[in-house]
Design a protein around this motif. Structure first.
Motif, PDB file in Angstrom:
ATOM      1  N   LEU A 262       0.837  -1.199   0.000  1.00 19.42           N
ATOM      2  CA  LEU A 262       0.000   0.000   0.000  1.00 19.42           C
ATOM      3  C   LEU A 262       0.871   1.247   0.000  1.00 19.42           C
ATOM      4  CD1 LEU A 262      -2.842   1.346   0.308  1.00 19.42           C
ATOM      5  CD2 LEU A 262      -2.432   1.265   2.789  1.00 19.42           C
ATOM      6  N   TRP A 263       0.634   2.137  -0.984  1.00 18.49           N
ATOM      7  CA  TRP A 263       1.354   3.398  -1.110  1.00 18.49           C
ATOM      8  C   TRP A 263       0.494   4.570  -0.655  1.00 18.49           C
ATOM      9  CZ3 TRP A 263       6.396   3.724  -2.597  1.00 18.49           C
ATOM     10  CH2 TRP A 263       6.952   2.631  -3.287  1.00 18.49           C
ATOM     11  N   ARG A 264       1.176   5.638  -0.227  1.00 14.22           N
ATOM     12  CA  ARG A 264       0.547   6.926   0.054  1.00 14.22           C
ATOM     13  C   ARG A 264       1.294   7.987  -0.750  1.00 14.22           C
ATOM     14  NH1 ARG A 264       1.461   7.620   5.604  1.00 14.22           N
ATOM     15  NH2 ARG A 264       3.343   8.783   5.151  1.00 14.22           N
ATOM     16  N   LEU A 265       0.518   8.855  -1.452  1.00 13.50           N
ATOM     17  CA  LEU A 265       1.123   9.864  -2.314  1.00 13.50           C
ATOM     18  C   LEU A 265       0.275  11.128  -2.283  1.00 13.50           C
ATOM     19  CD1 LEU A 265       3.144  10.721  -4.570  1.00 13.50           C
ATOM     20  CD2 LEU A 265       1.563   9.682  -6.203  1.00 13.50           C
ATOM     21  N   GLN A 266       0.903  12.276  -2.087  1.00 13.31           N
ATOM     22  CA  GLN A 266       0.179  13.545  -2.074  1.00 13.31           C
ATOM     23  C   GLN A 266      -0.143  13.983  -3.496  1.00 13.31           C
ATOM     24  OE1 GLN A 266      -0.788  15.482   0.785  1.00 13.31           O
ATOM     25  NE2 GLN A 266      -2.026  16.402  -0.865  1.00 13.31           N
ATOM     26  N   LEU A 267      -1.419  14.298  -3.754  1.00 17.60           N
ATOM     27  CA  LEU A 267      -1.825  14.872  -5.032  1.00 17.60           C
ATOM     28  C   LEU A 267      -1.666  16.388  -4.969  1.00 17.60           C
ATOM     29  CD1 LEU A 267      -5.020  12.735  -5.739  1.00 17.60           C
ATOM     30  CD2 LEU A 267      -2.757  12.462  -6.757  1.00 17.60           C
ATOM     31  N   PRO A 268      -1.512  17.072  -6.132  1.00 11.66           N
ATOM     32  CA  PRO A 268      -1.561  16.528  -7.487  1.00 11.66           C
ATOM     33  C   PRO A 268      -0.271  15.814  -7.871  1.00 11.66           C
ATOM     34  CG  PRO A 268      -1.128  18.876  -7.565  1.00 11.66           C
ATOM     35  CD  PRO A 268      -1.392  18.548  -6.137  1.00 11.66           C
ATOM     36  N   LEU A 269      -0.358  14.970  -8.902  1.00  9.87           N
ATOM     37  CA  LEU A 269       0.837  14.329  -9.425  1.00  9.87           C
ATOM     38  C   LEU A 269       1.803  15.408  -9.908  1.00  9.87           C
ATOM     39  CD1 LEU A 269      -0.723  11.438 -11.559  1.00  9.87           C
ATOM     40  CD2 LEU A 269       0.051  11.353  -9.195  1.00  9.87           C
ATOM     41  N   SER A 271       3.672  17.166  -7.950  1.00  9.92           N
ATOM     42  CA  SER A 271       3.810  18.229  -6.948  1.00  9.92           C
ATOM     43  C   SER A 271       5.156  18.175  -6.232  1.00  9.92           C
ATOM     44  CB  SER A 271       2.690  18.125  -5.916  1.00  9.92           C
ATOM     45  OG  SER A 271       2.776  16.899  -5.197  1.00  9.92           O
ATOM     46  N   GLY A 272       5.943  17.155  -6.526  1.00 14.63           N
ATOM     47  CA  GLY A 272       7.253  17.012  -5.894  1.00 14.63           C
ATOM     48  C   GLY A 272       7.252  16.071  -4.711  1.00 14.63           C
ATOM     49  N   SER A 273       6.065  15.633  -4.277  1.00 16.47           N
ATOM     50  CA  SER A 273       6.016  14.726  -3.139  1.00 16.47           C
ATOM     51  C   SER A 273       6.419  13.314  -3.572  1.00 16.47           C
ATOM     52  CB  SER A 273       4.611  14.734  -2.540  1.00 16.47           C
ATOM     53  OG  SER A 273       3.887  13.622  -2.863  1.00 16.47           O
ATOM     54  N   ARG A 274       7.129  12.625  -2.696  1.00 20.10           N
ATOM     55  CA  ARG A 274       7.589  11.262  -2.996  1.00 20.10           C
ATOM     56  C   ARG A 274       6.595  10.256  -2.434  1.00 20.10           C
ATOM     57  NH1 ARG A 274      13.119  10.721  -4.058  1.00 20.10           N
ATOM     58  NH2 ARG A 274      13.127   8.685  -3.042  1.00 20.10           N
ATOM     59  N   PRO A 275       6.310   9.198  -3.188  1.00 14.83           N
ATOM     60  CA  PRO A 275       5.413   8.166  -2.660  1.00 14.83           C
ATOM     61  C   PRO A 275       6.029   7.458  -1.459  1.00 14.83           C
ATOM     62  CG  PRO A 275       6.387   7.458  -4.733  1.00 14.83           C
ATOM     63  CD  PRO A 275       6.775   8.896  -4.546  1.00 14.83           C
ATOM     64  N   THR A 276       5.200   7.136  -0.481  1.00 13.82           N
ATOM     65  CA  THR A 276       5.626   6.431   0.731  1.00 13.82           C
ATOM     66  C   THR A 276       4.959   5.069   0.773  1.00 13.82           C
ATOM     67  OG1 THR A 276       5.890   8.490   1.966  1.00 13.82           O
ATOM     68  CG2 THR A 276       5.620   6.471   3.249  1.00 13.82           C
TER      69      THR A 276
END
Length: 436
Positions: A262-269, A271-276
């Protein structure tokens, strides 16, 4: 240990804090009619449900499910079928009959000068989205769903029909509504690690989409022993994602990569956030090889332990969110490989809380191999403490033809889940950001 490896194997990602590996047990006595995936059954194979909650009268709420080549089915809270829609050809010049894979609900979309609620569906055979307006009368409507897909929408992942026919197409789906008047679909691609977003817009009196953005999720993983793990798949296939859900309050995307976790990712795609990686399947890190003769993956070392968590047995499938007050609540994931459902805290780092399985009573069978699921904290007719709906495959029991591929969907009281696991019940509409 490198920064990447440390991030993957930090304690809060491992599932090690779950209070027990033994699942809680809840029961259900309510399931939908059997779907058969053969010519006589209209090639109907259940996959993914969505719950539409009526804004004023919970008795009129609907459960909408995909049946792949069998189209869509619409049920009431008593699992009575209200409507069956075939998987028709998409409205496009190079149309093919549809294959409806996943479904979610978009609330309050503007169409022809009014606000409507819409069932949004991923169509694998046309690599696009399909749109169905929900009659506000709900269960009292003669035809609860009516298609309003605008013609000639672009393919989501492919350049042309020839590429679409290779079936690396639209797969998992969730709706994201970050603010009033702005709605996006989050879609995964079958057989790859790609996730896309597309903004839903009015087009020619119907609904379409624009502004497709894509992101590739990881397909290989460094391990603490210095090796790199690549999940074993068929040749030419990458470890795909299907189940997705978006926290409407925070814009966090939860995505289940079937053979990974299970991944967690901040939207929008973008945006520079890395998937956890929130949690890993149990056999994460076990090196396998693909056997062409058996068409199965076999471990290189049958005694290898791997680096997995303890709540998810591949495939990790359906995902949805139970909204509690403020940022509290739960993230639910189908652990298809062991017929269980994993539960994580919605807030913070998504601490794992344990799992449950569902036993059938009163002539209803146990839930097996669940794919998609949907949950709401809102009352739905007799389910006064909220409702969980989940796919069941294979459907079993004395009334099932064992020689045919049978699926259906089961309804479970959230109150029963909460009692079994010591979770919260809070049915206030204000918990769910979709309901102002």
């Amino acid at each position: 240990m490198s920064t990447v490896v440390a991030a993957l194997f930090a304690p809060h990602h491992a599932g090690a804090h779950a209070t027990t590996t033994q699942p809680a047990v809840v029961t259900t006595d309510n399931e939908t009619p059997i779907l058969y995936d053969d010519e006589a059954g209209g090639n109907a194979s259940g996959d993914d449900p969505a719950i539409w909650v009526h804004p004023a009268d919970s008795r009129k709420s609907l459960v909408i499910v995909t049946a792949k080549e069998g189209g869509l089915r619409v049920y009431d809270a008593g699992s009575r079928e209200l409507q069956s829609l075939p998987a028709t050809e998409a409205p496009r010049a190079d149309a093919a009959a549809g294959r409806y894979n996943n479904v979610d609900i978009a609330y309050g979309i503007s169409l022809s000068g009014r606000r409507v609620d819409v069932a949004v569906v991923s169509d694998r055979y046309n690599d696009q989205l399909r749109f169905f307006v929900i009659d506000p009368a709900g269960t009292a409507a003669r035809t609860p769903l009516t298609e309003v897909t605008a013609p000639d929408q672009s393919f989501l992942f492919n350049p042309d029909r020839e590429a679409v026919d290779e079936e690396r197409t639209a797969y998992g789906l969730a709706i994201w509504q970050p603010r009033p008047g702005e709605t996006y679909a989050v879609v995964t691609q079958e057989g790859t690690t790609t996730v896309a977003t597309a903004r839903i817009v009015e087009s020619g009196g119907g609904l379409g989409y624009t502004g497709v953005q894509r992101l590739s999720m990881p397909s290989s993983f460094p391990l603490p022993d210095g090796t790199t793990w690549v999940p074993c798949e068929e040749p030419g296939v990458l470890p795909q994602l299907e189940g997705v859900a978006v926290d409407q309050a925070s814009g966090v995307l939860y995505a289940a990569q079937e053979d990974v976790g299970l991944w967690r990712l901040q939207l929008p795609l973008g945006s520079g956030s890395r998937p956890t990686l929130v949690d890993r399947v149990k056999d994460f890190g076990i090196h396998d090889v693909y056997d062409d003769e058996t068409e199965e993956c076999q471990p290189v070392d049958p005694k290898a332990k791997g680096y997995g968590g303890n709540l998810l047995t591949a495939d990790a499938e359906g995902v949805d969110i139970y909204y509690g007050p403020r940022s509290t609540g739960y993230v639910l994931v189908s652990s298809q490989g062991d017929d269980r459902f994993a539960v994580y805290e919605r807030q913070g780092r998504n601490r794992p809380l344990g799992s449950f399985l569902v036993k059938g009573v009163g002539g209803v069978d146990d839930i097996n191999g669940s794919d998609g699921l949907a949950v709401t904290n809102r009352p739905v007719d007799g389910y006064r403490q909220g409702l969980l709906v989940t796919h069941d495959e294979p459907e079993t029991g004395p009334d099932v033809d064992a020689d045919r591929d049978a699926t259906n969907f089961s309804y479970v009281s959230w109150g029963a889940v909460a009692r079994a696991m010591g979770l919260t019940v809070d049915t206030r509409a204000g918990n769910d950001p979709r309901f102002p």
